[in-house]
Design a protein around this motif. Structure first.
Motif, short mmCIF file in Angstrom:
data_model
loop_
_atom_site.label_atom_id
_atom_site.label_comp_id
_atom_site.label_asym_id
_atom_site.label_seq_id
_atom_site.Cartn_x
_atom_site.Cartn_y
_atom_site.Cartn_z
N CYS A 169 0.83 -1.20 0.00
CA CYS A 169 0.00 0.00 0.00
C CYS A 169 0.86 1.26 0.00
O CYS A 169 0.61 2.22 -0.73
N GLU A 170 1.89 1.24 0.84
CA GLU A 170 2.77 2.41 0.94
C GLU A 170 3.47 2.69 -0.37
O GLU A 170 3.77 3.85 -0.69
N SER A 171 3.72 1.63 -1.15
CA SER A 171 4.48 1.81 -2.38
C SER A 171 3.63 2.25 -3.57
O SER A 171 4.16 2.84 -4.51
N ILE A 172 2.32 1.98 -3.53
CA ILE A 172 1.51 2.31 -4.72
C ILE A 172 0.36 3.28 -4.46
O ILE A 172 -0.13 3.90 -5.40
N LEU A 173 -0.08 3.45 -3.20
CA LEU A 173 -1.23 4.31 -2.93
C LEU A 173 -0.77 5.69 -2.47
O LEU A 173 0.11 5.82 -1.62
N ARG A 174 -1.41 6.72 -3.00
CA ARG A 174 -1.09 8.09 -2.63
C ARG A 174 -2.25 8.67 -1.82
O ARG A 174 -3.36 8.82 -2.33
N ASN A 175 -1.99 8.96 -0.56
CA ASN A 175 -3.01 9.53 0.33
C ASN A 175 -4.35 8.84 0.14
O ASN A 175 -5.36 9.46 -0.19
N PRO A 176 -4.38 7.53 0.36
CA PRO A 176 -5.60 6.77 0.03
C PRO A 176 -6.75 6.99 1.02
O PRO A 176 -6.52 7.21 2.21
N ALA A 177 -7.95 6.95 0.49
CA ALA A 177 -9.12 6.82 1.34
C ALA A 177 -9.13 5.38 1.85
O ALA A 177 -8.74 4.46 1.14
N VAL A 178 -9.54 5.18 3.08
CA VAL A 178 -9.56 3.85 3.67
C VAL A 178 -11.01 3.46 3.97
O VAL A 178 -11.72 4.18 4.67
N VAL A 179 -11.41 2.33 3.42
CA VAL A 179 -12.77 1.82 3.63
C VAL A 179 -12.65 0.44 4.26
O VAL A 179 -11.94 -0.42 3.74
N GLU A 180 -13.32 0.25 5.38
CA GLU A 180 -13.28 -1.07 6.02
C GLU A 180 -14.67 -1.39 6.53
O GLU A 180 -15.20 -0.67 7.38
N VAL A 181 -15.26 -2.44 6.00
CA VAL A 181 -16.64 -2.76 6.35
C VAL A 181 -16.76 -3.99 7.24
O VAL A 181 -17.84 -4.39 7.58
N ALA A 182 -15.66 -4.60 7.59
CA ALA A 182 -15.69 -5.73 8.52
C ALA A 182 -14.43 -5.65 9.37
O ALA A 182 -13.41 -5.14 8.94
N ARG A 183 -14.51 -6.14 10.59
CA ARG A 183 -13.32 -6.14 11.43
C ARG A 183 -12.23 -6.97 10.78
O ARG A 183 -12.48 -7.99 10.14
#
Length: 435
Positions: free
Chosen positions: A197-211
């Protein structure tokens, strides 16, 4: 909230409505607005949460809004999936939701000839769904042009890494334009996923719908204790007594999948097996027969079953517990999908008690245990190490409390030995399941 509130255009809403959907799932409701804003995104979602439509719908919307100048078609969206089955299913979703839009899509994976794929690519596509190995084959032959990609979707990233695709993923990313929208979907998280994630995502929005790393709350989970050699017979009894009509059964090895399928057939229960040694046509037919009801029981290994999309599957049975606890979460995620309740039953012998403890620790709950009359475990039987190789033995496969290494039941296609370290795998040959 309804789909009409998500700023999707009329052609997409029409296709969604024709599929009978009016209300987005949580991952769709959260992810679609971020994607339409053009943001990179990391989405943590279990299978069956509607994540495919969660990126397919806004992807189609953005393509429609940003029509390129007239000229030859170029690949504008690349969706990378770990397995053939998942690639095919994502491709179907793209066609379903984009049927009133003028875009062309293609699905490429291994196990089939390259020439038809080359012809399709040369004719031009807007959306390309691919597995890593076959995609890199096309790249090496110069039959695909990825210089115009505007959106890159990495689906089921956790399984990609489990299957040894990290180097291939990085090779693909290096080929793509640096300026693009990146979406990463993963059911579980690990240090490797975080690094990716650190290598390809730029200031990403984070979505998590399950623990994180949890099992679906809609799945009723239970354990039946039984001796290893009596598991197949017990499964036959459960199917007959409960009148189960559609059951997905998991084994650790291809050998055991074949053995169980043959056993069920002999006692009058229609069954088919899917695993890495089966041809793509055989796997496709087995899945189609299972979905249509022509086959009641589908027996699968973890790799072959990854990405299976079966609506309202009522029952999952673990004939053998996986030796990787996270794989249990993926297995039972085949049922309890899209708001439907499901049941997951694990047949556990004394050899698998350590595996059971690891699963319960991961999902943070103790599973209900029971014993079926006539199939009571023999207390004199001692645990033995589980064989992770091809053979397995007994009605339940392995015996024992082996170290929690990745199972070796899935040999690479083409007869080649699989490297011991997944980092050493290259895209040549058939050592990875996405081919």
């Amino acid at each position: 909230m309804s789909f009409t509130k998500l700023n999707l255009s009329a052609p997409i809403l029409k296709a969604v409505a024709e599929e009978g959907y009016t209300t987005p799932t949580p991952v769709q409701a959260q992810a679609i607005p971020y994607i339409l804003e053009g943001r990179d995104m990391l989405a943590g979602a279990q299978t069956g949460t509607g994540k495919t439509a969660g990126f397919t719908l806004p992807m189609l919307e953005l393509l429609a809004r940003n029509k390129p100048a007239k000229g030859p078609r170029h690949v504008r969206v690349l969706i990378l999936t770990p397995t053939r089955e998942l690639a095919a299913q994502v491709g179907e979703s793209v066609k379903t939701y984009g049927k009133y839009l003028p875009f062309k899509s293609a699905v490429i994976f291994g196990g089939v000839g390259m020439q038809p794929q080359i012809t399709t690519l040369r004719n031009g596509v807007d959306i390309l769904v691919a597995t890593p190995g076959r995609l890199l084959d096309h790249v090496s032959q110069g039959t695909v042009d990825l210089r115009h990609v505007e959106m890159f979707v990495l689906d089921e990233a956790d399984r990609m890494l489990d299957m040894g695709f990290i180097r291939d993923i990085r090779r693909v990313i290096a080929i793509l334009p640096p300026k693009k929208q990146n979406l990463l979907f993963s059911a579980t998280y690990s240090d490797e996923i975080k690094k990716l994630c650190e290598s390809i995502l730029r200031n990403p929005a984070v979505v998590e719908v399950a623990r994180r790393n949890t099992s679906s709350e809609l799945v009723r989970q239970s354990v039946i204790l039984v001796d290893c050699k009596r598991k197949s017979a017990l499964l036959g009894k459960l199917i007959a007594d409960n009148k189960w009509e559609q059951v997905l059964v998991f084994t650790r090895t291809k050998h055991q999948a074949n053995k169980l399928s043959d056993y069920l057939g002999k006692i009058g229960i229609s069954a088919a097996a899917i695993h890495g040694n089966k041809s793509q046509n055989a796997r496709t037919k087995a899945l189609a027969d299972f979905k249509s009801g022509a086959v009641k029981i589908l027996v699968a290994t973890d790799i072959a079953a990854r990405g299976l999309d079966i609506d309202q599957l009522p029952h999952v049975v673990n004939l053998e517990l996986p030796n990787i606890a996270e794989d249990y979460v993926h297995r039972i995620g085949r049922t309890g999908r899209a708001g439907n309740a499901g049941e997951a039953v694990s047949l556990v012998c004394v050899d698998e008690y350590d595996y059971l403890k690891g699963i319960e620790k991961l999902i943070n709950r103790k599973l209900e245990r029971s014993i079926i009359e006539g199939f009571e475990p023999d207390p004199s039987i001692k645990a033995e190490p589980i064989q992770q190789g091809r053979g397995g033995r007994g009605g339940g496969g392995g015996r024992g409390n082996a170290p929690r290494s990745k199972p070796q039941g899935e040999k690479p296609q083409g007869g080649r030995r699989e490297p011991q370290k997944r980092e050493n795998r290259t895209h040549h040959g058939e050592s990875r399941r996405g081919r």
